[in-house]
Design a protein around this motif. Structure first.
Motif, PDB file in Angstrom:
ATOM      1  N   LEU A  72      43.586  33.800  44.305  1.00 29.61           N
ATOM      2  CA  LEU A  72      44.274  34.741  43.419  1.00 29.61           C
ATOM      3  C   LEU A  72      45.561  34.128  42.885  1.00 29.61           C
ATOM      4  O   LEU A  72      45.848  34.217  41.687  1.00 29.61           O
ATOM      5  CB  LEU A  72      44.609  36.042  44.150  1.00 29.61           C
ATOM      6  CG  LEU A  72      43.512  37.070  44.283  1.00 29.61           C
ATOM      7  CD1 LEU A  72      43.990  38.226  45.149  1.00 29.61           C
ATOM      8  CD2 LEU A  72      43.037  37.568  42.939  1.00 29.61           C
ATOM      9  N   GLN A  73      46.330  33.513  43.769  1.00 29.79           N
ATOM     10  CA  GLN A  73      47.580  32.877  43.367  1.00 29.79           C
ATOM     11  C   GLN A  73      47.325  31.797  42.318  1.00 29.79           C
ATOM     12  O   GLN A  73      48.021  31.727  41.309  1.00 29.79           O
ATOM     13  CB  GLN A  73      48.275  32.252  44.585  1.00 29.79           C
ATOM     14  CG  GLN A  73      48.766  33.244  45.606  1.00 29.79           C
ATOM     15  CD  GLN A  73      49.966  34.020  45.118  1.00 29.79           C
ATOM     16  OE1 GLN A  73      50.940  33.452  44.667  1.00 29.79           O
ATOM     17  NE2 GLN A  73      49.889  35.330  45.215  1.00 29.79           N
ATOM     18  N   ALA A  74      46.336  30.952  42.555  1.00 32.05           N
ATOM     19  CA  ALA A  74      46.029  29.849  41.638  1.00 32.05           C
ATOM     20  C   ALA A  74      45.558  30.361  40.282  1.00 32.05           C
ATOM     21  O   ALA A  74      45.768  29.702  39.256  1.00 32.05           O
ATOM     22  CB  ALA A  74      44.966  28.929  42.248  1.00 32.05           C
ATOM     23  N   SER A  75      44.942  31.530  40.273  1.00 31.18           N
ATOM     24  CA  SER A  75      44.453  32.116  39.020  1.00 31.18           C
ATOM     25  C   SER A  75      45.529  32.932  38.311  1.00 31.18           C
ATOM     26  O   SER A  75      45.299  33.464  37.224  1.00 31.18           O
ATOM     27  CB  SER A  75      43.234  33.000  39.294  1.00 31.18           C
ATOM     28  OG  SER A  75      42.190  32.209  39.807  1.00 31.18           O
ATOM     29  N   GLY A  76      46.682  33.080  38.952  1.00 32.03           N
ATOM     30  CA  GLY A  76      47.775  33.846  38.349  1.00 32.03           C
ATOM     31  C   GLY A  76      47.492  35.333  38.282  1.00 32.03           C
ATOM     32  O   GLY A  76      48.049  36.045  37.435  1.00 32.03           O
ATOM     33  N   LEU A  77      46.636  35.811  39.178  1.00 29.33           N
ATOM     34  CA  LEU A  77      46.257  37.228  39.154  1.00 29.33           C
ATOM     35  C   LEU A  77      47.017  38.013  40.220  1.00 29.33           C
ATOM     36  O   LEU A  77      47.264  37.503  41.313  1.00 29.33           O
ATOM     37  CB  LEU A  77      44.752  37.370  39.382  1.00 29.33           C
ATOM     38  CG  LEU A  77      43.879  36.773  38.285  1.00 29.33           C
ATOM     39  CD1 LEU A  77      42.419  36.790  38.703  1.00 29.33           C
ATOM     40  CD2 LEU A  77      44.072  37.532  36.981  1.00 29.33           C
ATOM     41  N   PRO A  78      47.352  39.262  39.910  1.00 31.23           N
ATOM     42  CA  PRO A  78      48.050  40.095  40.883  1.00 31.23           C
ATOM     43  C   PRO A  78      47.053  40.669  41.883  1.00 31.23           C
ATOM     44  O   PRO A  78      45.845  40.610  41.679  1.00 31.23           O
ATOM     45  CB  PRO A  78      48.631  41.212  40.013  1.00 31.23           C
ATOM     46  CG  PRO A  78      47.611  41.368  38.927  1.00 31.23           C
ATOM     47  CD  PRO A  78      47.118  39.953  38.645  1.00 31.23           C
ATOM     48  N   GLY A  79      47.573  41.223  42.925  1.00 31.37           N
ATOM     49  CA  GLY A  79      46.702  41.923  43.868  1.00 31.37           C
ATOM     50  C   GLY A  79      47.091  41.669  45.303  1.00 31.37           C
ATOM     51  O   GLY A  79      47.654  40.631  45.635  1.00 31.37           O
ATOM     52  N   ARG A  80      46.811  42.660  46.125  1.00 26.87           N
ATOM     53  CA  ARG A  80      47.021  42.563  47.563  1.00 26.87           C
ATOM     54  C   ARG A  80      45.654  42.447  48.219  1.00 26.87           C
ATOM     55  O   ARG A  80      44.748  43.220  47.908  1.00 26.87           O
ATOM     56  CB  ARG A  80      47.745  43.800  48.077  1.00 26.87           C
ATOM     57  CG  ARG A  80      49.158  43.930  47.496  1.00 26.87           C
ATOM     58  CD  ARG A  80      49.831  45.213  47.923  1.00 26.87           C
ATOM     59  NE  ARG A  80      49.054  46.360  47.429  1.00 26.87           N
ATOM     60  CZ  ARG A  80      48.937  47.521  48.056  1.00 26.87           C
ATOM     61  NH1 ARG A  80      49.531  47.725  49.197  1.00 26.87           N
ATOM     62  NH2 ARG A  80      48.230  48.506  47.526  1.00 26.87           N
ATOM     63  N   VAL A  81      45.513  41.506  49.124  1.00 31.76           N
ATOM     64  CA  VAL A  81      44.227  41.252  49.766  1.00 31.76           C
ATOM     65  C   VAL A  81      44.207  41.949  51.124  1.00 31.76           C
ATOM     66  O   VAL A  81      45.111  41.757  51.941  1.00 31.76           O
ATOM     67  CB  VAL A  81      44.001  39.734  49.955  1.00 31.76           C
ATOM     68  CG1 VAL A  81      42.649  39.475  50.619  1.00 31.76           C
ATOM     69  CG2 VAL A  81      44.111  39.001  48.628  1.00 31.76           C
TER      70      VAL A  81
END
Length: 152
Positions: A72-81
């Protein structure tokens, strides 16, 4: 990841998931394709002088969670896992330090996850992690993780 990034990731895990520090978890390798975490037997030992099943499961879950987090970080996407469900198979007792290795697997599943997040939807993905001890597979985890959007 270089040594500095691995150290930063390990510090993040220890700060955000204090149990990982108490268990002695160390990040050995971390890329978008593979995360390997290692843990000593000492803080994870049971009454039979083998790794406690809960510790083995926790490190396996953490390796898979870390893989989702990094992608997610590498894709620049937000979100909590967060983890939604898991199935843990213990194949043999572990009587020494052990590793949990999560691999990215099917790229179509990742694309579905990323597309859902881009559209502002909660998303799920299933990730596998393999436990190893003394060069032999000792168990495997299949975990389903949910990516919650900010403010969800």
């Amino acid at each position: 990841m270089n040594t500095i990034q691995i150290t930063t990731l390990q510090s993040y895990l220890h700060r955000q998931i204090p149990l990982s520090q108490a268990m002695g978890v160390q990040v050995h390798a971390a890329t978008e394709e593979r995360v390997e975490l290692r843990a000593p037997i000492g803080p994870n030992i049971n009454h039979e002088a083998t790794v406690f099943g809960g510790s083995a499961s926790a490190v396996a879950i953490l390796s898979a969670w870390t893989l989702v987090y990094l992608r997610l970080q590498a894709s620049g996407l937000p979100g909590r896992v967060v983890i939604q469900a898991n199935n843990m198979l213990y194949q043999k007792p572990m009587s020494a330090a052990f590793s949990a290795i999560a691999s990215s697997g099917d790229e179509r599943s990742w694309e579905r996850l990323f597309n859902a997040v881009r559209r502002g939807r909660m998303a799920r993905i299933t990730v596998q992690s393999v436990l190893e001890c003394e060069g032999k597979q000792a168990g495997q985890l299949e975990g389903t993780f949910v990516v919650l959007l900010p403010d969800a």
